[in-house]
Scaffold this motif. Structure first.
Motif, mmCIF file in Angstrom:
data_model
loop_
_atom_site.group_PDB
_atom_site.id
_atom_site.type_symbol
_atom_site.label_atom_id
_atom_site.label_comp_id
_atom_site.label_asym_id
_atom_site.label_seq_id
_atom_site.Cartn_x
_atom_site.Cartn_y
_atom_site.Cartn_z
ATOM 1 N N ASP A 223 0.833 -1.217 0.000
ATOM 2 C CA ASP A 223 0.000 0.000 0.000
ATOM 3 C C ASP A 223 0.859 1.255 0.000
ATOM 4 O O ASP A 223 0.528 2.247 -0.669
ATOM 5 C CB ASP A 223 -0.926 -0.001 1.209
ATOM 6 N N ASP A 224 1.967 1.240 0.733
ATOM 7 C CA ASP A 224 2.854 2.388 0.790
ATOM 8 C C ASP A 224 3.423 2.722 -0.591
ATOM 9 O O ASP A 224 3.519 3.883 -1.000
ATOM 10 C CB ASP A 224 3.995 2.157 1.779
ATOM 11 N N GLU A 225 3.791 1.667 -1.325
ATOM 12 C CA GLU A 225 4.321 1.877 -2.666
ATOM 13 C C GLU A 225 3.242 2.418 -3.594
ATOM 14 O O GLU A 225 3.512 3.284 -4.454
ATOM 15 C CB GLU A 225 4.890 0.560 -3.210
ATOM 16 N N ASP A 227 0.769 4.302 -2.723
ATOM 17 C CA ASP A 227 0.593 5.703 -2.357
ATOM 18 C C ASP A 227 1.684 6.578 -2.962
ATOM 19 O O ASP A 227 1.434 7.684 -3.442
ATOM 20 C CB ASP A 227 0.572 5.871 -0.831
ATOM 21 N N ARG A 228 2.918 6.060 -2.936
ATOM 22 C CA ARG A 228 4.037 6.825 -3.523
ATOM 23 C C ARG A 228 3.844 6.979 -5.017
ATOM 24 O O ARG A 228 4.132 8.052 -5.602
ATOM 25 C CB ARG A 228 5.367 6.119 -3.231
ATOM 26 N N ALA A 230 1.043 7.053 -6.636
ATOM 27 C CA ALA A 230 -0.084 7.918 -6.925
ATOM 28 C C ALA A 230 0.211 9.397 -6.615
ATOM 29 O O ALA A 230 -0.470 10.295 -7.135
ATOM 30 C CB ALA A 230 -1.304 7.478 -6.135
ATOM 31 N N ALA A 231 1.203 9.635 -5.785
ATOM 32 C CA ALA A 231 1.518 11.021 -5.374
ATOM 33 C C ALA A 231 2.127 11.829 -6.518
ATOM 34 O O ALA A 231 2.749 11.301 -7.415
ATOM 35 C CB ALA A 231 2.457 10.992 -4.187
#
Length: 231
Positions: A223-225, A227-228, A230-231
Motif C-alpha cells: 500500500d505504501d508503494e 501511495d508513492r 499515486a503522489a
C-alpha cells in the motif's frame, strides 16, 4: 629391547594395553563399590531424611537448564538474521538486508520470502519452489482467510512481461489464488507492470521488498508503494 636401546613397538603396545586394563579395573572397582555406595546409600539416605531440603535444592537445578534453552531458542515461527541494518536493541524479529537477499540463490530467496510471511502472521505457509510447481513457489493464507500464491524471481535484472503472463496463467486457474503475488528482486519492466495492472496481479518490486524485509507488514509495504506512485 632393540639393539639401539629402544623398546620394540609391539612390546610398547602390549605394555600400554596392560596398563590401560589395570587402570580401567581400578576405576570400575571404585565406581562399583565406593562411589556407588556413596551415591545409593549416603546421598539417597540424606534425600530420604530431608525431603523438603532436597526439593528446595532440586527445583533451581531443574529450572536453570529450562531457562537456558528458552533463552537460546528464537520465538516459534521466527528466525533472526544479523546484518548491517540490524539494530542490536531491536526485538528478535526476522529481518533481511538487501545485500543479504542479493547474495542468496533462488531457493534461499524463496525460503526467505516464506519466512517473512510466517513473520507477518500468514498461516499454513508452504514452500514448494521445485520443477513442476506451476509458478507457486510459496502458498499461504492471510488473516482474512484468502489463499495467497507467491512466485519469487531472483533475477539480476527486472522481470519481463513474459514471466508475468506465465504466472497469470497459473496463479488463479491452477492454484485458485485469491491474492496472486509476484516478487521481483530487481523489479519489473514497464510492460510487465502494465500487464499486471490489467490482470489484477500484485507485483512486489525492490522498494516494496526492502520495506517488507526490514519489518513492514507485507500488505502495508504494498500500500505504501501504491501511495508513492499515486503522489
Amino acid at each position: 629391547m632393540r639393539h639401539d636401546g629402544t623398546f620394540d613397538p609391539l612390546l610398547k603396545a602390549i605394555a600400554g594395553a596392560v596398563l590401560a586394563i589395570a587402570v580401567a579395573k581400578v576405576v570400575w572397582q571404585w565406581l562399583s563399590t565406593t562411589f556407588w555406595r556413596w551415591l545409593s546409600v549416603d546421598i539417597w539416605g540424606w534425600i530420604a531424611d530431608h525431603p523438603w531440603w532436597s526439593a528446595l535444592i532440586a527445583a533451581p537445578l531443574a529450572l536453570v537448564p529450562a531457562l537456558l534453552v528458552a533463552r537460546l531458542l528464537p520465538p516459534r515461527g521466527y528466525v533472526r538474521y544479523l546484518d548491517d541494518d540490524f539494530d542490536d536493541e531491536a526485538p528478535a524479529v526476522l529481518t533481511y538486508g538487501m545485500h543479504h537477499l542479493d547474495t542468496m540463490d533462488a531457493t534461499e530467496f524463496e525460503r526467505a520470502c516464506a519466512a517473512l510471511l510466517v513473520r507477518d502472521g500468514f498461516t499454513r505457509v508452504q514452500h514448494s519452489g521445485r520443477a513442476g510447481d506451476l509458478g507457486a513457489d510459496v502458498i499461504a493464507w492471510d488473516h482474512l482467510g484468502r489463499k495467497v500464491v507467491v512466485q519469487c524471481k531472483h533475477y539480476g535484472k527486472p522481470v519481463g512481461s513474459r514471466d508475468v503472463q506465465t504466472f497469470n496463467g497459473t496463479a488463479r486457474p491452477e492454484h485458485h489464488a485469491d491474492v496472486p503475488i509476484m516478487i521481483g528482486l530487481n523489479g519489473f519492466t514497464r510492460d510487465a507492470r502494465a500487464f499486471a495492472a490489467r490482470h489484477d496481479l500484485i507485483l512486489v518490486n525492490r522498494q516494496i521488498l526492502r520495506d517488507w524485509a526490514q519489518g513492514t507488514y507485507l500488505y502495508d509495504a504494498i500500500d505504501d508503494e501504491a501511495d508513492r506512485a499515486a503522489a
